[in-house]
Design a protein around this motif. Structure first.
Motif, PDB file in Angstrom:
ATOM      1  N   LYS A  57     114.746 -10.097 -73.300  1.00 49.97           N
ATOM      2  CA  LYS A  57     113.771 -10.753 -72.420  1.00 49.97           C
ATOM      3  C   LYS A  57     112.368 -10.199 -72.716  1.00 49.97           C
ATOM      4  CE  LYS A  57     117.181 -10.801 -68.759  1.00 49.97           C
ATOM      5  NZ  LYS A  57     117.604  -9.821 -67.783  1.00 49.97           N
ATOM      6  N   ARG A  58     111.354 -10.957 -72.297  1.00 50.12           N
ATOM      7  CA  ARG A  58     109.989 -10.441 -72.397  1.00 50.12           C
ATOM      8  C   ARG A  58     109.883  -9.269 -71.423  1.00 50.12           C
ATOM      9  NH1 ARG A  58     105.519 -13.086 -74.152  1.00 50.12           N
ATOM     10  NH2 ARG A  58     106.682 -15.047 -74.218  1.00 50.12           N
ATOM     11  N   SER A  59     109.273  -8.174 -71.858  1.00 51.96           N
ATOM     12  CA  SER A  59     109.208  -7.043 -70.936  1.00 51.96           C
ATOM     13  C   SER A  59     107.959  -6.214 -71.209  1.00 51.96           C
ATOM     14  CB  SER A  59     110.463  -6.177 -71.092  1.00 51.96           C
ATOM     15  OG  SER A  59     110.513  -5.663 -72.397  1.00 51.96           O
ATOM     16  N   LYS A  60     107.681  -5.330 -70.278  1.00 51.52           N
ATOM     17  CA  LYS A  60     106.587  -4.368 -70.458  1.00 51.52           C
ATOM     18  C   LYS A  60     107.217  -2.997 -70.512  1.00 51.52           C
ATOM     19  CE  LYS A  60     102.083  -5.932 -69.113  1.00 51.52           C
ATOM     20  NZ  LYS A  60     101.061  -6.105 -68.090  1.00 51.52           N
ATOM     21  N   ILE A  61     106.943  -2.238 -71.565  1.00 52.67           N
ATOM     22  CA  ILE A  61     107.496  -0.893 -71.669  1.00 52.67           C
ATOM     23  C   ILE A  61     106.355   0.102 -71.589  1.00 52.67           C
ATOM     24  CG2 ILE A  61     108.824   0.683 -73.123  1.00 52.67           C
ATOM     25  CD1 ILE A  61     110.112  -1.935 -74.318  1.00 52.67           C
ATOM     26  N   ARG A  62     106.337   0.874 -70.509  1.00 57.41           N
ATOM     27  CA  ARG A  62     105.230   1.829 -70.255  1.00 57.41           C
ATOM     28  C   ARG A  62     103.878   1.159 -70.425  1.00 57.41           C
ATOM     29  NH1 ARG A  62     106.574   7.824 -70.829  1.00 57.41           N
ATOM     30  NH2 ARG A  62     108.747   7.785 -70.214  1.00 57.41           N
ATOM     31  N   GLY A  63     103.772  -0.050 -69.854  1.00 58.05           N
ATOM     32  CA  GLY A  63     102.470  -0.710 -69.847  1.00 58.05           C
ATOM     33  C   GLY A  63     102.162  -1.549 -71.065  1.00 58.05           C
ATOM     34  N   GLU A  64     102.999  -1.503 -72.062  1.00 54.98           N
ATOM     35  CA  GLU A  64     102.731  -2.309 -73.265  1.00 54.98           C
ATOM     36  C   GLU A  64     103.696  -3.484 -73.340  1.00 54.98           C
ATOM     37  OE1 GLU A  64     100.310  -1.896 -75.835  1.00 54.98           O
ATOM     38  OE2 GLU A  64      99.431  -0.588 -74.289  1.00 54.98           O
ATOM     39  N   GLU A  65     103.166  -4.666 -73.632  1.00 57.48           N
ATOM     40  CA  GLU A  65     103.956  -5.884 -73.780  1.00 57.48           C
ATOM     41  C   GLU A  65     104.919  -5.749 -74.965  1.00 57.48           C
ATOM     42  OE1 GLU A  65     104.141 -10.194 -72.691  1.00 57.48           O
ATOM     43  OE2 GLU A  65     102.980  -8.559 -71.802  1.00 57.48           O
ATOM     44  N   SER A  66     106.181  -6.213 -74.781  1.00 56.02           N
ATOM     45  CA  SER A  66     107.108  -6.212 -75.911  1.00 56.02           C
ATOM     46  C   SER A  66     107.807  -7.566 -75.963  1.00 56.02           C
ATOM     47  CB  SER A  66     108.144  -5.091 -75.767  1.00 56.02           C
ATOM     48  OG  SER A  66     108.960  -5.055 -76.916  1.00 56.02           O
ATOM     49  N   CYS A  67     107.592  -8.306 -77.056  1.00 55.35           N
ATOM     50  CA  CYS A  67     108.151  -9.665 -77.178  1.00 55.35           C
ATOM     51  C   CYS A  67     109.348  -9.651 -78.107  1.00 55.35           C
ATOM     52  CB  CYS A  67     107.113 -10.626 -77.735  1.00 55.35           C
ATOM     53  SG  CYS A  67     105.665 -10.734 -76.708  1.00 55.35           S
ATOM     54  N   GLY A  68     110.352  -8.862 -77.750  1.00 55.54           N
ATOM     55  CA  GLY A  68     111.547  -8.845 -78.590  1.00 55.54           C
ATOM     56  C   GLY A  68     111.964  -7.423 -78.896  1.00 55.54           C
ATOM     57  N   MET A  69     112.877  -7.301 -79.847  1.00 53.23           N
ATOM     58  CA  MET A  69     113.375  -5.973 -80.174  1.00 53.23           C
ATOM     59  C   MET A  69     113.678  -5.906 -81.666  1.00 53.23           C
ATOM     60  SD  MET A  69     116.639  -4.017 -78.505  1.00 53.23           S
ATOM     61  CE  MET A  69     117.951  -4.463 -79.603  1.00 53.23           C
ATOM     62  N   LEU A  70     113.300  -4.768 -82.282  1.00 47.26           N
ATOM     63  CA  LEU A  70     113.692  -4.536 -83.667  1.00 47.26           C
ATOM     64  C   LEU A  70     115.078  -3.914 -83.623  1.00 47.26           C
ATOM     65  CD1 LEU A  70     110.340  -3.140 -85.141  1.00 47.26           C
ATOM     66  CD2 LEU A  70     111.099  -5.515 -84.830  1.00 47.26           C
TER      67      LEU A  70
END
Lengths: 801, 338
Positions: free
Chosen positions: A105-118
Motif C-alpha cells: 500500500k502507499r505509506s509514509k515511513i518516518r515522514g517520507e512517502e513510499s510508493c512501493g517496496m524493493l
C-alpha cells in the motif's frame, strides 16, 4: 510426480494451454491432481532502475530511493544496504500482493512517502532466506513484470501417477505421452560431452559381482571440479518439482533424474579406497552409514556399491556418508545403473527408506537410457562445476536386454474394446509410442515396445495403449447380451434384510462399529479367563491400540455407542447392529466370521411428548422386540431359560433364548459393574442373537388359522401366588386343560406391594373363550373356567382372590 | 269451533317461532298435539256438531293437525341441527399440537446405499456374492495379479493379522472365489467391508465396497461403459454425465477410473470436485488375462469386466456428508435422519 509447463516445452512442441494440457494428460491416464500458476499474481512486481539513493532524513538504517519503473519515477523507502544507484531491482508496486497475502500500500515511513517496496528473493517467494534486496541482471527492461522477464512464470502440474507408469517419472516421459497424443516426437538432441585428458580407466575400475541384481552399471569421472551453490535457474527448476538444492554436483544428478528418469549417484572419487567400485550383495549383518547419518544393518539380499574398503552406497537407494560430495571434493565419479526393481523394493521397504531414487528403481527405469543420463550429467557437471570429464566411460552390461516382440491381433483389440479401428490407425498409434511394428502376412502385427515401457509385455498391454491413445471417449457405450438370469437373493441375504426391517419397525436405529476393537474388551465384559472369545485375532500393524484386535462380540461396541450418545444428551436409545464377529478356529487357518445381531435399549419407553408417558424402558420391552422378531421368522417353541448365560448380564435379569437344545441368543439387563465399565449411569437392556441359528430355525409360514365366526366371552381370574412362581408356569397350567374353547390366555396385571403379603404377588389373567362351531353358553364356559381355577389352586398352590 | 281452531293454529305458530330450544319445542308439541293436548280437547267438541258440519269441521281439524305437526317437525329438526353444529363447535381441539408418534427406526446409510446399488444391479441380472473379510494374500493380491514385492501393493495399505492372514483391502477377492467355484457366464456383485491402514477426513480404516464382475463370450469395454453409464444414471439421475479415463489396477486391463459430472456444482467446478467438474466414483476395467490364468479360465474363449466402488463415497455424495468419520460415530442425531 511434479512437472512444469515450461520444462515440458523444452522437450516437445505443443500449442495447448496449461488447462488444455492438464485435460489431455488426465485423459491419457496421467491424472493431473493439482495445478499451480506460479507467478500468476506477481504481475505488479516489475523491473525498475534505482535512479538515486539518499539517506532517510529521520532514520539511520533507511534510505529513500528514486526508482524508475519504466513509466514514471517514484519514491520508495528501503531498509536494505546491498544496492546502489544504477542497480536493476524488483519493485512491488502499489496493489501488488506478495506471498503470505502481503499487500503493498502507499505509506509514509518516518515522514517520507513510499510508493512501493524493493523486494528480496525471500519476499518474492524465490528463496527461503536472502540477504538484502534482489539485484536483477542489467539486461532486463524496466516496467516488465519480474517473473515474466526472468522466465519464472510457469504452471506446475501435480500428476497422480499409477505404479505401472515408471516411464513417466520424468519430464521426458510425460513429454513422450504428449508427443504420442498430438502426433509429434520429443526433442532429443545428441549430448556432446567435453572429454579431456586421460581415460576413465586410468582412474577407476568397476567390477559387478552380482549381475542378476545389477545387469548394467556405467560410470564417468569428472576431475578438477569446484563444489559451489547452484545457479539460480537450477535452484528454481528443482524447487518447482519439490527438490531442495544441495550443491552444483548433487543438483545436477537430481536435475537429470527429474528430466530423464534415471537416478544417478555422485561419489567423491578421492574417498573411494583403491579407486575401485565393486557391486555386490551385502554381508549378513554388515553395518553401513547412509548419508542421512543413520546406521543401517544390512542383510545378504541387499545390494551394495563398495570400494576396496566396504560399502559406499546402498544400491539405488542412498549413498554413504563416507563418499559423500563435500565442499572440498574435486574429483567426482558419476554412477548410472540399472538395478533389479524387486531387490531395491525389498531393501527399501525393510529399512523404511524411500527415496526419489528407490521410487524409480523399484518401478523400473530405462536400461537403454543409462548412458544418455550419464552423458547429460557429466556435461552439466563440467559446465557448472568447471571440471574436465575423463575420456570415455565404463559400461558393465554383459547381457544386453532385449525388449519383447509381441504378436498383436488388431481384430482382437477391436473385439475387446468394442470399436472398429483399422489396422493402419493402430499401427500409427503404436509407432507414435515409439514401438517398432512389423506387419505379418496374416494381419498380425509384431510389436516391440521401446525400452522404457517396461509395462508393455503382452498383447493386452498393447490393447490398452490403443484404447488410451485413441481415447476412452471414442469407445461407444453398448449393452451386453444377457445369457444369465440373476439368482434370487439367498435365504441368508433375504433374512438379513428382513431382520433389519423388523427392528427398524420397532423404532431401532442401526449402527455400524469398526470390526477391530480394544484388547481389554473382554475384561470390560467381565468374561472369564477361559472364555473362548478371549482368543482374538490380533492385527500385526494396528493404527492404534484401541483398534488392534478383531472383535469377537458386538456388545462392547454397542455399549460404547450407547455411552457416546448419552454424552451428547440423546438419552432414549434403541440401537442395533448386525455385523460379523471374528472367531479363531482350532486347526483351521481361516477364522469363522458369523453374523451376530445385537440390540440395546435405555431411557424412556416412549418418545418425549405432551401426551406420552415417561416410564423407563425395561427388560420386557427388549423381550417383546425379540418375541415379535421370532414370530415373524415363524420360530416357535421358544424357551426363555434362566441359566445366567453371560457374565455381562445381571444374573437375576437375564436368560438364554432356546429352541430345543439350540441357543439362539441371550437377553438381559447389563450387569451393574459392566454398566460402570462403560461409563453408563442408567440400566441398559440388551439382546444378542446368532444370525446363523435364526437362518436354520426359520420356517416358512405353513398355513393360517381361519378366524371363528362365533362370539367370544372373556373371564378374568385374579390370584395370589408365591413370588417364585413363574408366569410361564401359570400360562402352561391354563393351557394344560387342553380345551379347544380356550382361544387365548393373557396375563394382564402383575402387582406386588401394599395389600399383598411379602413373598407373594397378585397376578391377574384374562381368558378368552370361543368355539369354532357354536356360540358358547355361560354354563359351558363356567365348567372349563372352574377346571382351570381348580388346576391352578391344586397344582400351583395359588389362592384365588 | 272454527274460530277456536283458527286461534289454536295461530298460537301454535307463535309458540314455534318463539321457542329457543329442543326442550321447549317438545313441551309445546305435547301441549298442542299430545293425547291430553289442546287439539284433542277441541276434537271432543266434534260430537256436538250437526251431521252436516261434522265432516267439514273434521276435515279442518285434520288439516290443522297436519299443519301443526309439520310445523313442529321442521322446527325440531332445525333446532337439532343447530344444536349439533354448536356442540361440534365447542368440541374443537388444537390440531397443531404434535401427533403422538411411535419411535421411528432407521437403517444405517451404508446399509441403504448397498441395498440401492444391489437393487440396480439386480435389474441388470447381477447376483449377490460374498466372501471372508480375513483373507489369504493369494486371494487378495496374488491371484489378482499383484505379485509379491510389486509397487502396486503400495496402492493399498494393508492390515495383517499376527498369523499372516490379512484384512481384505478390497472386495475383489470375491471375484476370485466366485470364478473358482463357477464357470462362465456369470454376473455378480459383491458388497462388503474392507480395510486399509489409513485414517483421516476422507479415509477410514474400515469402509465398504461393492465389487462387480461380468464374464461371458464377447464382453467388451464398450459393454462396461454401457453398464456403468446406465448404473450411474439410475443412481444419480438420468442426465448425469459419465467419463471414463485411463488408469491402472493390476487385475484389469485396460483399466479406467469412472468420473461423474459433479453432483454438487453440475460440472462447473466447486470445492467438492476440486474445481475439475468431475467426481471419481469407481474403478473398472477388462479382467486381466493373468487373473483368468489363476482361476483356470481360457482368456481366448471369454472376456469380461470388473468394477468396484466405495459405498462411503457414494453415501457422502448422495447426502452431502463432508467427513467420512461421521458415518461411523453412531450418533443417533445423524442416524435418525435416514
Amino acid at each position: 510426480m511434479k512437472v512444469t509447463y515450461n520444462w515440458l516445452k523444452e522437450f516437445v512442441d505443443f500449442d495447448q494451454s496449461p488447462e488444455q494440457l492438464a485435460d489431455l494428460l488426465t485423459m491419457l491416464g496421467l491424472e493431473v491432481e493439482g495445478m499451480e500458476n506460479y507467478g500468476a499474481g506477481m504481475d505488479q512486481v516489475v523491473v525498475a532502475v534505482v535512479e538515486e539513493k539518499r539517506q532517510h532524513p529521520n532514520a539511520d538504517k533507511l534510505s529513500v530511493c528514486r526508482v524508475n519503473n519504466g513509466r514514471e519515477i517514484v519514491d520508495v523507502v528501503c531498509g536494505a544496504q546491498n544496492f546502489k544507484a544504477g542497480d536493476i531491482v524488483a519493485l512491488a508496486q502499489i496493489g501488488a500482493v506478495l506471498p503470505g497475502d502481503f499487500k503493498i500500500k502507499r505509506s509514509k515511513i518516518r515522514g517520507e512517502e513510499s510508493c512501493g517496496m524493493l523486494c528480496s528473493e525471500k519476499e518474492l517467494g524465490l528463496a527461503e532466506e536472502s540477504a538484502g534486496i534482489m539485484i536483477l541482471p542489467p539486461t532486463l527492461v524496466p516496467g516488465t513484470p519480474v517473473f515474466e522477464s526472468l522466465g519464472l512464470k510457469d504452471t506446475f502440474f501435480e500428476i497422480g501417477l499409477t505404479p505401472n507408469r515408471a516411464d513417466c517419472l520424468s519430464v521426458i516421459g510425460v513429454a513422450r505421452e504428449i508427443a504420442a497424443k498430438i502426433g509429434t516426437s520429443v526433442k532429443c538432441n545428441r549430448i556432446a560431452v567435453p572429454e579431456h585428458g586421460p581415460s576413465i580407466n586410468s582412474s577407476i575400475t568397476v567390477s559387478v559381482e552380482d549381475s542378476e541384481l545389477c545387469p548394467r552399471y556405467a560410470a564417468r569421472a569428472v576431475h578438477g571440479c569446484r563444489i559451489a551453490p547452484s545457479p539460480e535457474w537450477l535452484v528454481n527448476r528443482l524447487a518447482a518439482v519439490g527438490v531442495r538444492s544441495i550443491n552444483n554436483v548433487v543438483d545436477v544428478t537430481n536435475l537429470v533424474m527429474m528430466e530423464l528418469g534415471q537416478p544417478l549417484h555422485a561419489f567423491d572419487c578421492d574417498q573411494l579406497v583403491d579407486s575401485r567400485i565393486v557391486v555386490r550383495r551385502a554381508l549378513e549383518g554388515e553395518i553401513f552409514t547412509t548419508l542421512d547419518s543413520q546406521q543401517r544393518v544390512l542383510v545378504a539380499s541387499d545390494l551394495v556399491i563398495c570400494d576396496a574398503g566396504g560399502p559406499v552406497a546402498l544400491a539405488g537407494i542412498m549413498g554413504g556418508e563416507n563418499s559423500e560430495i563435500n565442499d572440498s571434493t574435486t574429483s567426482i565419479l558419476l554412477e548410472s545403473a540399472w538395478f533389479k526393481p524387486a531387490a531395491i523394493r525389498t531393501t527399501s521397504k525393510r529399512l523404511g527408506l524411500h527415496t526419489e531414487s528407490s521410487h524409480r528403481f523399484e518401478r523400473g527405469t530405462d536400461i537403454d537410457g543409462v548412458i544418455r543420463a550419464l552423458d547429460r550429467a557429466a556435461a552439466l557437471v563440467a559446465e557448472l562445476a568447471g571440471g574436465t570429464v575423463a575420456q570415455g566411460f565404463i559400461d558393465v552390461y554383459p547381457v544386453k536386454s532385449v525388449p519383447p516382440a509381441i504378436s498383436f491381433r488388431p481384430e482382437r483389440a477391436n473385439a475387446l474394446l468394442g470399436i472398429k479401428l483399422s489396422s493402419k490407425v493402430m499401427i500409427d498409434i503404436l509407432r507414435g509410442l515409439e514401438c517398432s511394428v512389423t506387419e505379418m502376412t496374416d494381419g498380425i502385427l509384431m510389436v516391440t515396445p521401446p525400452s522404457y515401457r517396461i509395462d508393455i509385455e503382452r498383447e493386452i498391454d498393447l490393447v490398452e495403449e490403443i484404447a488410451r491413445l485413441n481415447g476412452y471417449d471414442n469407445i461407444p457405450a453398448s449393452m451386453p447380451i444377457a445369457r444369465v438370469i440373476s439368482d434370487r437373493p439367498s435365504l441368508h441375504q433375504r433374512l438379513e434384510s428382513m431382520l433389519r426391517n423388523i427392528l427398524v419397525a420397532h423404532g431401532m436405529n442401526e449402527i455400524i462399529n469398526f470390526s477391530f476393537t480394544t484388547p481389554d474388551a473382554a475384561d470390560k465384559l467381565l468374561m472369564s479367563d477361559v472364555d473362548p472369545r478371549r482368543s482374538v485375532i490380533k492385527l500385526a500393524n494396528p493404527l492404534v491400540e484401541e483398534q488392534s484386535v478383531m472383535r469377537t462380540s458386538l456388545i462392547p461396541g454397542l455399549l460404547e455407542a450407547v455411552a457416546k450418545n448419552i454424552s451428547h444428551r440423546s438419552l432414549d436409545l434403541r440401537l442395533f447392529e448386525m455385523r460379523r464377529v471374528y472367531i479363531n478356529r482350532q486347526n483351521e487357518e481361516m477364522p469363522h466370521e458369523p453374523i451376530y445381531l445385537v440390540g440395546a435399549f435405555t431411557g424412556a419407553r416412549e418418545r418425549e411428548g405432551w401426551g406420552n408417558s415417561r416410564d423407563s424402558i425395561d427388560f420386557y420391552d427388549a423381550k417383546g422386540v425379540v418375541e415379535n422378531l421370532l414370530e415373524e421368522l415363524h420360530i416357535s417353541n421358544v424357551k426363555w431359560v434362566v441359566d445366567t448365560p453371560e457374565t455381562f448380564y445381571h444374573p437375576g435379569k437375564s436368560c438364554s433364548i432356546m429352541v430345543g437344545k439350540e441357543r439362539l441368543g441371550t437377553i438381559g439387563e447389563i450387569h451393574p459393574t459392566v454398566q460402570k465399565n462403560f461409563g453408563l449411569e442408567k440400566p441398559v437392556f440388551c439382546f444378542e442373537l446368532y444370525f446363523e441359528k435364526l437362518v436354520v430355525l426359520h420356517r416358512l409360514k405353513a398355513a393360517i388359522v381361519v378366524p371363528s365366526r362365533f362370539p367370544d366371552s372373556t373371564r378374568d381370574l385374579a390370584m395370589l401366588a408365591s413370588d417364585c412362581l413363574s408366569a410361564e408356569k401359570i400360562l402352561e397350567t391354563v393351557k394344560g386343560i387342553k380345551a379347544q374353547e380356550i382361544e387365548h390366555a393373557e396375563i394382564f396385571d402383575v402387582y406386588k406391594g401394599a395389600g399383598i403379603p411379602t413373598g407373594f404377588k397378585s397376578i391377574a389373567i384374562r381368558i378368552r373363550y370361543r368355539s369354532y362351531d357354536r356360540t358358547l353358553t355361560d354354563d359351558e364356559i363356567n365348567i372349563i373356567h372352574s377346571r382351570i381355577t381348580e388346576n391352578l389352586v391344586s397344582k400351583l398352590k395359588v389362592s384365588i382372590r | 269451533m272454527r274460530e277456536q281452531l283458527e286461534q289454536l293454529r295461530h298460537e301454535a305458530l307463535k309458540t314455534v317461532s318463539d321457542a329457543s330450544s329442543e326442550e321447549t319445542l317438545q313441551e309445546a308439541r305435547i301441549r298442542f298435539l299430545g293425547r291430553k293436548g289442546e287439539l284433542t280437547a277441541l276434537m271432543k267438541g266434534l260430537g256436538g256438531l250437526s251431521a252436516d258440519e261434522r265432516p267439514v269441521v273434521g276435515q279442518l281439524v285434520n288439516s290443522i293437525r297436519d299443519e301443526i305437526e309439520n310445523l313442529f317437525e321442521t322446527a325440531l329438526s332445525a333446532e337439532r341441527e343447530r344444536a349439533t353444529v354448536s356442540r361440534l363447535q365447542s368440541e374443537r381441539i388444537d390440531i397443531t399440537l404434535p401427533g403422538r408418534r411411535a419411535l421411528r427406526g432407521s437403517k444405517h446409510p451404508i446399509t441403504q446405499v448397498i441395498a440401492e446399488v444391489s437393487e440396480i444391479f439386480a435389474g441388470f441380472g447381477f447376483s449377490v456374492a460374498e466372501g471372508p473379510e480375513i483373507e489369504h494374500d493369494w486371494y487378495n493380491f496374488e491371484a489378482l495379479n499383484f505379485p509379491p514385492e510389486h509397487p502396486a501393493r503400495d496402492m493399498q495399505d494393508t492390515f495383517f493379522t499376527e498369523n499372516s492372514l490379512l484384512l481384505r483391502t478390497h472386495t475383489s477377492p470375491v471375484q476370485i472365489r466366485t470364478m473358482l467355484k463357477t464357470k462362465p457366464p456369470l454376473r455378480i456383485i459383491a458388497p462388503g467391508t474392507v480395510y486399509r491402514c489409513d485414517s483421516d477426513a476422507t479415509h477410514s480404516p474400515m469402509f465398504h465396497q461393492i465389487e462387480g464382475l461380468m464374464i461371458d463370450k464377447d464382453v467388451s469395454f464398450a459393454d462396461l461403459k454401457g453398464i456403468l453409464t446406465i448404473f450411474t444414471n439410475q443412481l444419480f439421475g438420468q442426465k448425469t454425465g459419465v467419463r471414463l479415463r485411463p488408469s491402472f489396477f493390476p487385475f484389469t486391463e485396460p483399466s479406467a477410473e469412472v468420473d461423474i459430472a459433479c453432483v454438487i456444482c453440475g460440472g462447473k467446478g466447486c470445492r467438492v470436485c476440486k474445481q475439475t467438474g468431475w467426481l471419481e466414483i469407481l474403478g473398472a476395467g477388462m479382467v486381466d488375462p493373468e487373473v483368468y490364468h489363476h482361476v483356470n479360465y481360457d482368456a481366448e474363449d471369454i472376456s469380461g469386466f470388473a468394477f468396484g466402488m466405495g459405498i462411503e463415497r457414494i453415501a457422502m455424495l448422495k447426502y452431502g456428508i463432508r467427513d467420512m468419520r461421521l458415518l461411523f460415530e453412531n450418533d443417533v442425531r445423524f442416524l435418525r435422519q435416514f
